[in-house]
Each structure stands twice: as C-alpha cells, then as structure tokens.
Design a protein around this motif. Structure first.
Motif, PDB file in Angstrom:
ATOM      1  N   ASN A  71       0.843  -1.204   0.000  1.00  0.00           N
ATOM      2  CA  ASN A  71       0.000   0.000   0.000  1.00  0.00           C
ATOM      3  C   ASN A  71       0.877   1.253   0.000  1.00  0.00           C
ATOM      4  OD1 ASN A  71      -2.390  -1.471   0.061  1.00  0.00           O
ATOM      5  ND2 ASN A  71      -2.592  -1.357   2.279  1.00  0.00           N
ATOM      6  N   GLU A  72       1.947   1.215   0.786  1.00  0.00           N
ATOM      7  CA  GLU A  72       2.893   2.343   0.832  1.00  0.00           C
ATOM      8  C   GLU A  72       3.581   2.519  -0.523  1.00  0.00           C
ATOM      9  OE1 GLU A  72       3.564   4.678   3.219  1.00  0.00           O
ATOM     10  OE2 GLU A  72       1.823   3.839   4.251  1.00  0.00           O
ATOM     11  N   ALA A  73       3.919   1.405  -1.162  1.00  0.00           N
ATOM     12  CA  ALA A  73       4.557   1.465  -2.485  1.00  0.00           C
ATOM     13  C   ALA A  73       3.630   2.123  -3.498  1.00  0.00           C
ATOM     14  CB  ALA A  73       4.953   0.069  -2.942  1.00  0.00           C
ATOM     15  N   VAL A  74       2.346   1.806  -3.424  1.00  0.00           N
ATOM     16  CA  VAL A  74       1.357   2.424  -4.307  1.00  0.00           C
ATOM     17  C   VAL A  74       1.262   3.916  -4.015  1.00  0.00           C
ATOM     18  CG1 VAL A  74      -1.127   2.565  -4.797  1.00  0.00           C
ATOM     19  CG2 VAL A  74       0.022   0.331  -4.753  1.00  0.00           C
ATOM     20  N   ARG A  75       1.214   4.284  -2.738  1.00  0.00           N
ATOM     21  CA  ARG A  75       1.126   5.708  -2.372  1.00  0.00           C
ATOM     22  C   ARG A  75       2.364   6.493  -2.812  1.00  0.00           C
ATOM     23  NH1 ARG A  75      -2.202   3.757   1.725  1.00  0.00           N
ATOM     24  NH2 ARG A  75      -0.610   3.220   3.245  1.00  0.00           N
ATOM     25  N   ALA A  76       3.519   5.850  -2.756  1.00  0.00           N
ATOM     26  CA  ALA A  76       4.764   6.532  -3.131  1.00  0.00           C
ATOM     27  C   ALA A  76       4.799   6.867  -4.621  1.00  0.00           C
ATOM     28  CB  ALA A  76       5.972   5.673  -2.762  1.00  0.00           C
ATOM     29  N   SER A  77       4.213   6.008  -5.441  1.00  0.00           N
ATOM     30  CA  SER A  77       4.183   6.237  -6.888  1.00  0.00           C
ATOM     31  C   SER A  77       2.933   5.589  -7.468  1.00  0.00           C
ATOM     32  CB  SER A  77       5.446   5.659  -7.540  1.00  0.00           C
ATOM     33  OG  SER A  77       5.480   5.988  -8.905  1.00  0.00           O
ATOM     34  N   PRO A  78       1.803   6.294  -7.395  1.00  0.00           N
ATOM     35  CA  PRO A  78       0.514   5.700  -7.776  1.00  0.00           C
ATOM     36  C   PRO A  78       0.371   5.317  -9.247  1.00  0.00           C
ATOM     37  CG  PRO A  78       0.223   7.904  -6.803  1.00  0.00           C
ATOM     38  CD  PRO A  78       1.683   7.638  -6.881  1.00  0.00           C
ATOM     39  N   LYS A  79       1.273   5.770 -10.105  1.00  0.00           N
ATOM     40  CA  LYS A  79       1.171   5.437 -11.527  1.00  0.00           C
ATOM     41  C   LYS A  79       1.998   4.207 -11.902  1.00  0.00           C
ATOM     42  CE  LYS A  79       0.087  10.108 -12.914  1.00  0.00           C
ATOM     43  NZ  LYS A  79       0.516  11.312 -13.645  1.00  0.00           N
ATOM     44  N   ARG A  80       2.721   3.624 -10.938  1.00  0.00           N
ATOM     45  CA  ARG A  80       3.471   2.392 -11.189  1.00  0.00           C
ATOM     46  C   ARG A  80       2.532   1.203 -11.097  1.00  0.00           C
ATOM     47  NH1 ARG A  80       7.241   0.368  -7.845  1.00  0.00           N
ATOM     48  NH2 ARG A  80       8.016  -0.884  -9.556  1.00  0.00           N
ATOM     49  N   ALA A  81       2.535   0.381 -12.098  1.00  0.00           N
ATOM     50  CA  ALA A  81       1.645  -0.782 -12.143  1.00  0.00           C
ATOM     51  C   ALA A  81       2.141  -1.943 -11.284  1.00  0.00           C
ATOM     52  CB  ALA A  81       1.483  -1.242 -13.589  1.00  0.00           C
ATOM     53  N   SER A  82       3.442  -2.089 -11.154  1.00  0.00           N
ATOM     54  CA  SER A  82       4.017  -3.255 -10.484  1.00  0.00           C
ATOM     55  C   SER A  82       3.538  -3.464  -9.048  1.00  0.00           C
ATOM     56  CB  SER A  82       5.546  -3.184 -10.541  1.00  0.00           C
ATOM     57  OG  SER A  82       6.110  -4.340 -10.004  1.00  0.00           O
ATOM     58  N   THR A 105      -6.779  -5.236 -12.473  1.00  0.00           N
ATOM     59  CA  THR A 105      -7.365  -4.347 -13.473  1.00  0.00           C
ATOM     60  C   THR A 105      -6.668  -2.991 -13.442  1.00  0.00           C
ATOM     61  OG1 THR A 105      -9.458  -5.532 -13.374  1.00  0.00           O
ATOM     62  CG2 THR A 105      -9.518  -3.280 -14.254  1.00  0.00           C
ATOM     63  N   MET A 106      -6.369  -2.491 -12.250  1.00  0.00           N
ATOM     64  CA  MET A 106      -5.636  -1.232 -12.133  1.00  0.00           C
ATOM     65  C   MET A 106      -4.230  -1.375 -12.706  1.00  0.00           C
ATOM     66  SD  MET A 106      -5.519   1.932 -11.333  1.00  0.00           S
ATOM     67  CE  MET A 106      -6.698   2.450 -10.119  1.00  0.00           C
ATOM     68  N   ALA A 107      -3.559  -2.478 -12.407  1.00  0.00           N
ATOM     69  CA  ALA A 107      -2.215  -2.714 -12.942  1.00  0.00           C
ATOM     70  C   ALA A 107      -2.239  -2.740 -14.467  1.00  0.00           C
ATOM     71  CB  ALA A 107      -1.647  -4.030 -12.391  1.00  0.00           C
ATOM     72  N   ILE A 108      -3.238  -3.396 -15.037  1.00  0.00           N
ATOM     73  CA  ILE A 108      -3.365  -3.471 -16.494  1.00  0.00           C
ATOM     74  C   ILE A 108      -3.611  -2.082 -17.084  1.00  0.00           C
ATOM     75  CG2 ILE A 108      -4.865  -4.320 -18.349  1.00  0.00           C
ATOM     76  CD1 ILE A 108      -5.017  -6.981 -16.609  1.00  0.00           C
ATOM     77  N   ASP A 109      -4.496  -1.317 -16.470  1.00  0.00           N
ATOM     78  CA  ASP A 109      -4.780   0.039 -16.957  1.00  0.00           C
ATOM     79  C   ASP A 109      -3.529   0.909 -16.920  1.00  0.00           C
ATOM     80  OD1 ASP A 109      -7.421  -0.712 -17.334  1.00  0.00           O
ATOM     81  OD2 ASP A 109      -8.165   0.306 -15.538  1.00  0.00           O
ATOM     82  N   LEU A 110      -2.835   0.909 -15.781  1.00  0.00           N
ATOM     83  CA  LEU A 110      -1.638   1.741 -15.638  1.00  0.00           C
ATOM     84  C   LEU A 110      -0.512   1.263 -16.547  1.00  0.00           C
ATOM     85  CD1 LEU A 110      -1.581   2.224 -11.764  1.00  0.00           C
ATOM     86  CD2 LEU A 110      -2.042   3.985 -13.494  1.00  0.00           C
ATOM     87  N   LYS A 113      -1.124   2.329 -20.053  1.00  0.00           N
ATOM     88  CA  LYS A 113      -1.007   3.779 -20.231  1.00  0.00           C
ATOM     89  C   LYS A 113       0.434   4.269 -20.161  1.00  0.00           C
ATOM     90  CE  LYS A 113      -3.056   8.055 -18.496  1.00  0.00           C
ATOM     91  NZ  LYS A 113      -3.998   8.624 -17.540  1.00  0.00           N
ATOM     92  N   TYR A 114       1.249   3.640 -19.325  1.00  0.00           N
ATOM     93  CA  TYR A 114       2.602   4.141 -19.068  1.00  0.00           C
ATOM     94  C   TYR A 114       3.709   3.223 -19.591  1.00  0.00           C
ATOM     95  CZ  TYR A 114       0.183   7.542 -16.227  1.00  0.00           C
ATOM     96  OH  TYR A 114      -0.655   8.551 -15.812  1.00  0.00           O
ATOM     97  N   SER A 115       3.428   2.408 -20.594  1.00  0.00           N
ATOM     98  CA  SER A 115       4.428   1.549 -21.249  1.00  0.00           C
ATOM     99  C   SER A 115       5.197   0.668 -20.270  1.00  0.00           C
ATOM    100  CB  SER A 115       5.410   2.407 -22.068  1.00  0.00           C
ATOM    101  OG  SER A 115       4.733   3.085 -23.089  1.00  0.00           O
ATOM    102  N   GLN A 116       4.480   0.053 -19.361  1.00  0.00           N
ATOM    103  CA  GLN A 116       5.088  -0.878 -18.416  1.00  0.00           C
ATOM    104  C   GLN A 116       4.734  -2.295 -18.885  1.00  0.00           C
ATOM    105  OE1 GLN A 116       3.695   0.481 -14.559  1.00  0.00           O
ATOM    106  NE2 GLN A 116       4.405   2.554 -15.001  1.00  0.00           N
ATOM    107  N   LYS A 117       5.335  -2.672 -20.013  1.00  0.00           N
ATOM    108  CA  LYS A 117       4.922  -3.888 -20.716  1.00  0.00           C
ATOM    109  C   LYS A 117       5.189  -5.178 -19.955  1.00  0.00           C
ATOM    110  CE  LYS A 117       5.045  -1.794 -25.223  1.00  0.00           C
ATOM    111  NZ  LYS A 117       5.629  -1.764 -26.547  1.00  0.00           N
ATOM    112  N   ARG A 118       6.265  -5.233 -19.213  1.00  0.00           N
ATOM    113  CA  ARG A 118       6.550  -6.445 -18.442  1.00  0.00           C
ATOM    114  C   ARG A 118       5.455  -6.665 -17.397  1.00  0.00           C
ATOM    115  NH1 ARG A 118      10.819  -9.714 -17.288  1.00  0.00           N
ATOM    116  NH2 ARG A 118      10.870 -10.592 -15.211  1.00  0.00           N
ATOM    117  N   THR A 119       5.126  -5.620 -16.673  1.00  0.00           N
ATOM    118  CA  THR A 119       4.069  -5.722 -15.661  1.00  0.00           C
ATOM    119  C   THR A 119       2.727  -5.997 -16.326  1.00  0.00           C
ATOM    120  OG1 THR A 119       5.287  -4.266 -14.178  1.00  0.00           O
ATOM    121  CG2 THR A 119       2.929  -4.523 -13.754  1.00  0.00           C
ATOM    122  N   LEU A 120       2.492  -5.405 -17.480  1.00  0.00           N
ATOM    123  CA  LEU A 120       1.244  -5.645 -18.215  1.00  0.00           C
ATOM    124  C   LEU A 120       1.100  -7.134 -18.521  1.00  0.00           C
ATOM    125  CD1 LEU A 120      -1.265  -4.513 -19.679  1.00  0.00           C
ATOM    126  CD2 LEU A 120       0.195  -4.187 -21.698  1.00  0.00           C
TER     127      LEU A 120
END
Length: 181
Positions: A71-82, A105-110, A113-120
């Motif tokens: 949760n902290e990792a998400v708060r630190a950078s909310p646009k990171r999908a990983s 679903t959020m990870a897939i959306d982000l 959107k942000y070219s994080q293909k490995r995480t996608l």
C-alpha cells in the motif's frame, strides 16, 4: 539494496506466479525481451524499495505486513503498475479475490497507459489465472491471448491447456503411453 541472484529471482517468480512451470521460473522469457519503461525518480525509487520489502514479507507469510508495505509502495508512486500487480498476489494469498481482481485491473490500466509492458504481461497472466480459477474461461482466454501477444510462453501454454482439442490430444497421448508400459 543488493542484486538478486538468478535463484532468488526464480524463487520470487515461483511465489508470485505459483502456476508457472519450474523451467520458466528460471528462464523467465520476458526478462530480456520486455521491460517496464520507468525513469528512476525519487518517488519511483522509493516505491520500488517498499515493493521489494512487501514481497519479502509475503515470502515469509506476513501477509498483513506485506499488504501494508505494498500500500505504501502504491502511495509513493501511484502510476506504477508493479505494486498493484504484486499486491494482487498478496490478496490472492489472503483469499481476497475481489481485491485481487481490482488491483490487477488497475495494474493493467496503468501498465497500458505508461508503457510498463513487463508488468502488463504479468498482470494479464495473473488475472487470466484468477478468471480460470473462477471458471470464467472465455475471460481467462482473452487475458492469456493478450499476454501471449506480449511474448509470454506461460500464457501460450495456458491457451493450449484451455483448448478442448489439445486437452483431448493430451489425454489420448497419456493413455497411449500408459498402454505401452
């Protein structure tokens, strides 16, 4: 932060992808082909550190602590999908399927959107497995097809397993080998 050995990476890969065949855990086909496009800003660096700590906590079954760290990792950078993708895995381990679907679903959306293909690719595989577990086979196939198009051998194998003709062929082969014994 120390560099992970290939064995450490394989162990983490098995933990966060429990249905991944062992040979693929060691030979992660995406490692050289697909990377997330991220600039290491202080927020992203902090998010990665927190995410790594969350994964370590999950490895020792401290799921509540792992969830808090992710949760902290998400708060630190909310646009990171990983971190969403890894938090979904912790939700699965805690039997929170609805939360896992939401995070995937959020990870897939982000990631889209942000070219994080490995995480996608990883999120499509993980969500495909969840759909399969929930017996939503058509949705599972859709996610596995998307992951396969990104280069995932695991997703391709899942598509073969979900193909009724392939399953029938595999069954017939097993029976033939049994009769040869």
């Amino acid at each position: 932060m120390s560099q992970l050995s290939s064995h450490d990476k394989a162990v983490l890969n098995c933990l966060f992808n429990p249905n991944l065949p062992l040979d693929q855990a060691y030979n992660e086909e995406l490692s050289d082909n697909i990377k997330d496009q991220e600039v290491n800003t202080p927020d992203i660096f902090k998010s990665k550190e927190l995410e790594t700590e969350g994964i370590k906590l999950a490895e020792v079954s401290k799921f509540d602590d792992a969830l808090n760290m992710l949760n902290e990792a998400v708060r630190a950078s909310p646009k990171r999908a990983s971190p969403y993708n890894n938090r979904a895995q912790v939700h699965q381990l805690m039997k929170n399927t609805g939360d896992a679907f939401n995070d995937l679903t959020m990870a897939i959306d982000l990631a889209s959107k942000y070219s994080q293909k490995r995480t996608l690719c990883q999120a499509f595989c993980q969500r495909g497995l969840l759909y399969r577990k929930e017996e939503q086979i058509e949705l599972a196939k859709e996610d596995f097809e998307k992951a396969a198009s990104l280069g995932s051998l695991f997703a391709k194998n899942q598509l073969v397993e979900l193909n009724p003709y392939a399953a029938l062929c595999n069954q017939m082969l097993r029976q033939a080998f049994e009769s040869l014994k």
